[in-house]
Design a protein around this motif. Structure first.
Motif: not given
Length: 240
Positions: A213-228
């Protein structure tokens, strides 16, 4: 968390109203109050004007030593303070004056739960609709930071310290567990926990796919497995 001030020169009245406010908190979901007591209307005026105290609601007696509640309310309105004011008094004689300073409600003593709770219901409805919500966070250096919930972008665990990233490139550090922090935020639907390391404000999500997921501050976070799948459901539920 809403900031509520009680102003009355009678100690037993302060005790009584504070007990009723605490009882109301247990019955009303989302009613989280930080309560401050004042025995002098000039003291509350001083706290607001010089100490940056920002109450969402003032419950105030009219008959006060020194400056009356009506005069204090008028002084607050004159300098642009728009918080809600509910007057509590033993007489109906000042009702017109009270509404002349844009009082939200007028309760005649003795104030009971049957009188106060419906007024608080209306206050809460108005606050939720029109005013931003805040939370008080204790920082790692034992300070207290009042944070607007909409300003929180995400929280990240850094060992025993949690970092809260805010709008405007500001961040604060908290000495608490991620679990405890999420307990404080989970009552607000905008916040979702991602694994053990992140809490995200869904208001700030710009892009969401199967892996990141990408936040509006530019931070990209990788999702934990199975959380999408669950996160996608929560995200759409929040918006729609």
């Amino acid at each position: 968390m809403y900031q509520i001030a009680i102003c009355d020169d009678e100690e037993f009245e302060l005790d009584k109203i504070e007990r009723m406010l605490k009882d109301y908190q247990t019955k009303c979901v989302g009613a989280e109050f930080s309560i401050r007591r004042f025995a002098d209307s000039e003291d509350i005026f001083l706290q607001i004007t010089t100490e940056n105290y920002q109450p969402d609601l003032i419950l105030m007696d009219i008959y006060m030593p020194g400056t009356s509640g009506i005069k204090t309310a008028r002084k607050l309105r004159d300098i642009g303070i728009t918080c809600m004011i509910v007057f509590m008094t033993s007489s109906q004689d000042h009702a017109l004056e009270a509404f002349g300073v844009d009082a939200f409600s007028y309760l005649v003593k003795p104030v009971s739960k049957e009188m106060l709770f419906p007024a608080l219901d209306k206050v809460m409805k108005d606050l939720r609709k029109n005013q931003p919500q805040y939370i008080l966070l204790q920082t790692a250096n034992n300070g207290v930071h009042r944070v607007r919930l909409t300003d929180i972008i995400y929280c990240e665990a850094q060992r025993k310290i949690q970092c809260v990233y805010l709008k405007g490139n500001e961040s604060i550090y908290l000495k608490m567990t991620m679990t405890k922090l999420f307990e404080m935020l989970c009552t607000y639907k905008r916040f979702v926990k991602l694994g053990v390391s992140y809490i995200v404000n869904m208001e700030h999500i710009e892009r969401l796919d199967a892996q990141t997921l990408l936040l509006d501050c530019g931070k990209e976070i990788y999702l934990p497995r199975g959380s999408h799948k669950d996160l996608r459901y929560r995200y759409f539920e929040y918006y729609f």
